[in-house]
Every structure is written in structure tokens, then in C-alpha cells.
Design an enzyme around this catalytic site. Structure first.
Site, PDB file in Angstrom:
ATOM      1  N   HIS A 118       2.918  -7.513  -2.136  1.00 35.74           N
ATOM      2  CA  HIS A 118       3.972  -6.598  -1.676  1.00 35.74           C
ATOM      3  C   HIS A 118       4.279  -6.955  -0.226  1.00 35.74           C
ATOM      4  CE1 HIS A 118       4.924  -2.087  -0.599  1.00 35.74           C
ATOM      5  NE2 HIS A 118       5.947  -2.886  -0.392  1.00 35.74           N
ATOM      6  N   MET A 161       5.813  -6.405   3.085  1.00 39.48           N
ATOM      7  CA  MET A 161       6.444  -5.447   4.013  1.00 39.48           C
ATOM      8  C   MET A 161       6.664  -6.194   5.313  1.00 39.48           C
ATOM      9  SD  MET A 161       4.136  -2.202   2.934  1.00 39.48           S
ATOM     10  CE  MET A 161       2.933  -3.275   2.153  1.00 39.48           C
ATOM     11  N   ASP A 217       3.950   3.121  -6.018  1.00 39.93           N
ATOM     12  CA  ASP A 217       3.028   2.698  -4.961  1.00 39.93           C
ATOM     13  C   ASP A 217       2.956   3.759  -3.865  1.00 39.93           C
ATOM     14  OD1 ASP A 217       1.469   1.307  -3.170  1.00 39.93           O
ATOM     15  OD2 ASP A 217       2.970  -0.226  -2.701  1.00 39.93           O
ATOM     16  N   GLY A 218       1.762   4.350  -3.723  1.00 40.41           N
ATOM     17  CA  GLY A 218       1.537   5.285  -2.622  1.00 40.41           C
ATOM     18  C   GLY A 218       1.125   6.667  -3.090  1.00 40.41           C
ATOM     19  N   GLY A 219      -0.098   7.043  -2.744  1.00 45.81           N
ATOM     20  CA  GLY A 219      -0.569   8.396  -3.043  1.00 45.81           C
ATOM     21  C   GLY A 219      -0.813   8.664  -4.514  1.00 45.81           C
ATOM     22  N   MET A 267       8.426   3.143  -3.967  1.00 43.27           N
ATOM     23  CA  MET A 267       7.471   3.678  -2.987  1.00 43.27           C
ATOM     24  C   MET A 267       7.454   5.195  -3.108  1.00 43.27           C
ATOM     25  SD  MET A 267       6.149   1.079  -1.488  1.00 43.27           S
ATOM     26  CE  MET A 267       5.106   2.040  -0.402  1.00 43.27           C
ATOM     27  N   MET A 293       1.670  -6.673   5.728  1.00 39.94           N
ATOM     28  CA  MET A 293       2.414  -5.921   6.764  1.00 39.94           C
ATOM     29  C   MET A 293       2.453  -6.740   8.047  1.00 39.94           C
ATOM     30  SD  MET A 293       0.854  -2.145   6.150  1.00 39.94           S
ATOM     31  CE  MET A 293       0.553  -1.498   4.503  1.00 39.94           C
ATOM     32  N   SER A 301      -5.032  -1.188  -4.774  1.00 38.62           N
ATOM     33  CA  SER A 301      -4.494  -1.760  -3.531  1.00 38.62           C
ATOM     34  C   SER A 301      -5.640  -2.126  -2.602  1.00 38.62           C
ATOM     35  CB  SER A 301      -3.578  -0.755  -2.839  1.00 38.62           C
ATOM     36  OG  SER A 301      -3.342  -1.188  -1.520  1.00 38.62           O
ATOM     37  N   GLY A 324       3.442   1.353   4.972  1.00 40.33           N
ATOM     38  CA  GLY A 324       2.783   1.080   6.254  1.00 40.33           C
ATOM     39  C   GLY A 324       1.304   1.426   6.277  1.00 40.33           C
ATOM     40  N   PHE A 325       0.896   2.408   5.467  1.00 37.19           N
ATOM     41  CA  PHE A 325      -0.497   2.849   5.532  1.00 37.19           C
ATOM     42  C   PHE A 325      -0.981   3.278   4.152  1.00 37.19           C
ATOM     43  CE2 PHE A 325       1.536   3.636   9.577  1.00 37.19           C
ATOM     44  CZ  PHE A 325       0.677   2.980  10.452  1.00 37.19           C
ATOM     45  N   GLY A 326      -2.274   3.074   3.914  1.00 43.71           N
ATOM     46  CA  GLY A 326      -2.898   3.596   2.709  1.00 43.71           C
ATOM     47  C   GLY A 326      -3.302   5.046   2.931  1.00 43.71           C
ATOM     48  N   GLY A 327      -3.686   5.700   1.851  1.00 49.03           N
ATOM     49  CA  GLY A 327      -4.256   7.038   1.960  1.00 49.03           C
ATOM     50  C   GLY A 327      -3.278   8.145   2.295  1.00 49.03           C
ATOM     51  N   ASP A 352      -1.149  -5.906   0.011  1.00 48.52           N
ATOM     52  CA  ASP A 352      -0.139  -5.392   0.943  1.00 48.52           C
ATOM     53  C   ASP A 352      -0.059  -6.252   2.195  1.00 48.52           C
ATOM     54  OD1 ASP A 352       0.920  -2.922  -0.269  1.00 48.52           O
ATOM     55  OD2 ASP A 352      -1.166  -2.248  -0.164  1.00 48.52           O
ATOM     56  N   HIS A 373      -3.305  -5.337  -5.938  1.00 51.11           N
ATOM     57  CA  HIS A 373      -2.095  -5.207  -5.121  1.00 51.11           C
ATOM     58  C   HIS A 373      -2.450  -5.606  -3.695  1.00 51.11           C
ATOM     59  CE1 HIS A 373       1.825  -3.351  -4.193  1.00 51.11           C
ATOM     60  NE2 HIS A 373       1.258  -2.818  -3.122  1.00 51.11           N
ATOM     61  N   GLY A 386      -4.728   2.805  -4.069  1.00 51.80           N
ATOM     62  CA  GLY A 386      -5.696   2.286  -3.110  1.00 51.80           C
ATOM     63  C   GLY A 386      -6.800   3.282  -2.835  1.00 51.80           C
TER      64      GLY A 386
HETATM   65  C1  DX5 Z   1       1.611   1.438   1.571  1.00 52.49           C
HETATM   66  C2  DX5 Z   1       1.184   0.368   0.627  1.00 52.49           C
HETATM   67  C3  DX5 Z   1       0.424   0.838  -0.533  1.00 52.49           C
HETATM   68  C4  DX5 Z   1      -0.882   1.501  -0.190  1.00 52.49           C
HETATM   69  C5  DX5 Z   1      -1.181   2.434  -1.310  1.00 52.49           C
HETATM   70  O1  DX5 Z   1       2.458   0.885   2.511  1.00 52.49           O
HETATM   71  O2  DX5 Z   1       2.317  -0.310   0.122  1.00 52.49           O
HETATM   72  O3  DX5 Z   1       0.194  -0.208  -1.462  1.00 52.49           O
HETATM   73  O4  DX5 Z   1      -1.931   0.617  -0.038  1.00 52.49           O
HETATM   74  O5  DX5 Z   1      -2.368   3.039  -1.012  1.00 52.49           O
HETATM   75  P1  DX5 Z   1      -2.723   4.508  -1.444  1.00 52.49           P
HETATM   76  O6  DX5 Z   1      -2.900   4.512  -2.920  1.00 52.49           O
HETATM   77  O7  DX5 Z   1      -3.958   4.770  -0.695  1.00 52.49           O
HETATM   78  O8  DX5 Z   1      -1.573   5.405  -1.017  1.00 52.49           O
HETATM   79 ZN    ZN Z   2       2.005  -1.701  -1.527  1.00 52.02          ZN
END
Ligand code: DX5
Ligand code: ZN
Length: 215
Positions: free
Chosen positions: A67, A69, A172-174, A138, A37, A8, A143-146, A35, A33, A194
Site C-alpha cells: 500500500h 502512501m 483498511d483501518g480499524g 480506507m 509511508m 498489516s 498514516g497510522f495503525g491502531g 504500508d 499488508h 494490524g
Molecule cells: C493506515 C494503514 C493501515 C494500518 C491499519 O495508514 O494503511 O494499513 O496499518 O492498521 P490498523 O488495523 O491497526 O488500523
Molecule cells: Zn494500509
């Protein structure tokens, strides 16, 4: 099993986006990927079709997995398809006419994905499964990475996989080296990651460690 890993870009060094993409491709990534937003559907604000277009021009064979959002989605589906996106996924609660929006993704020549937020019921898949090329589950709130993966979603992945064994499930996510095998066991075959990739010292080692877990 053919597993796909999609770094990501949200966690990439945005000041060196081209080099970051080159590095993850050399490290064995299958796609990236992207994102999007809008500070409306989600609180964050990221990148748009222009950045997608210049990346698609620089990396002509790159699969850009967009993706969305955003709310609404239809105009952006058209713009991202024209900008070179190969896959576009949308949230069911971000468009008034979901069936029409999914058809639009195909009309624009892209693969279509439906994204389920952590608390969104898989029930909505029933009447649009015939329009989908993949499901994006999801494993964090968008909304946020990490963020940290919500472990309860593993049951949801398993439920969807049992009900619809043929459609690819992307998560997707974590996603990390430590949990990727659990996600695969539940039925996921495509993995967005990501922070786990871009915060690591060596992308090749990280992707190899993920694939080792999947083997
Ligand atoms: C969150 C995004 C994800 C995010 C994943 O809203 O859709 O794609 O970037 O990042 P990580 O792997 O850091 O959770
Ligand atoms: Zn995403």
C-alpha cells in the site's frame, strides 16, 4: 464467499518481523499488508523496497500487498514489483497520471488497487475501473495503525459495492473482530487488520474469531 485477511505489518513487532510473518501465516493469514509511508503524502515514515525484498526472499510464496502512501508513486511501483510485491495499491491524489501509474503496476506483473481515503469520492473509480483488480477503501485516515474505524464509511462501501458488484473491496483501518461482519455485510471481502491482530495474545484465535464472524 472467499474472504481474505491481511495482517498489516505496521503493528507487528518490527524487531522480529520474520517471526511475526511466520506466526500470522501459521495462524491462517492469506497475505500480509505492507504500508509504505513517505513523510510527505502522510506524516509517518515506514519501510521501503529493501525490506520487501528480503521478506519475499525468505517467504517465496508470501503474497505481499503493498500500500503506497507516497507521492509520487511510479518509481516505487517499479522498485516494489522488482522486490517481490504481488499487489500494489496507490492513491488517486498521489500521482499526476493515474491511468499511466495503474498501467505501470500491471506492466510490472502485479495486481493493481486504487485506494480511496475516507473523504475521497468514489466518482474517480468510473474511468479507471477497467484498470483495477481491487479497490482499497480506507476506513481511517492513512498514516497510522491502531486508529478507530470511521463508521460512516460503511455506507460508502455499500455504495461502491452496489455500483461495482464484481470488483473485490478491501478495507483498511480499524478493522476488528467486532466490526468485520458489518464490513462484510456492506460488501467488503478483503480485510486489512494490524492492531487487532498483532496486539492480540494469540493470532490463531484472533484470525479464527474474525473468520467465525464472517461465516
Ligand atoms: C493506515 C494503514 C493501515 C494500518 C491499519 O495508514 O494503511 O494499513 O496499518 O492498521 P490498523 O488495523 O491497526 O488500523
Ligand atoms: Zn494500509
Amino acid at each position: 464467499m472467499n474472504y481474505l485477511i491481511a495482517p498489516s505489518l505496521l503493528s507487528a513487532d518490527m524487531t522480529r518481523l520474520g517471526e511475526e510473518i511466520r506466526a500470522v501465516l501459521e495462524a491462517g493469514a492469506d497475505m500480509v499488508h505492507f504500508d509504505v509511508m513517505d513523510n510527505h503524502y502522510v506524516p509517518n515514515l515506514t519501510i521501503g523496497p529493501f525490506i520487501c525484498q528480503i521478506l519475499a526472499q525468505r517467504f517465496p510464496s508470501l503474497v505481499i500487498d503493498v500500500h503506497l502512501m507516497t507521492n509520487p508513486v511510479d518509481e516505487l511501483i517499479i522498485q516494489f514489483a522488482k522486490a517481490g510485491a504481488k499487489r500494489i495499491s496507490i492513491h488517486p491524489d498521489a500521482t499526476i497520471h493515474l491511468d499511466r501509474s495503474l498501467q505501470l503496476i500491471h506492466q510490472q506483473g502485479c495486481q493493481a488497487g486504487l485506494v480511496l481515503n475516507p473523504a475521497t469520492s468514489p466518482e474517480c473509480l468510473r474511468w479507471c475501473m477497467h484498470r483495477l483488480d481491487f479497490i482499497l477503501v480506507m476506513t481511517v485516515n492513512p498514516g497510522f495503525g491502531g486508529q478507530t474505524l470511521i463508521p460512516e464509511i460503511l455506507d460508502k462501501i455499500a455504495l461502491i459495492h452496489k455500483q461495482y458488484p464484481k470488483i473485490p473491496i478491501c478495507v483498511d483501518g480499524g478493522v476488528t473482530i467486532d466490526n468485520i461482519a458489518h464490513l462484510a455485510h456492506a460488501g467488503a471481502t478483503q480485510f486489512v487488520a494490524g492492531w487487532a491482530i498483532f496486539s492480540s495474545e494469540n493470532y490463531t484465535n484472533t484470525l479464527a474469531a474474525m473468520r467465525h464472524q464472517l461465516a
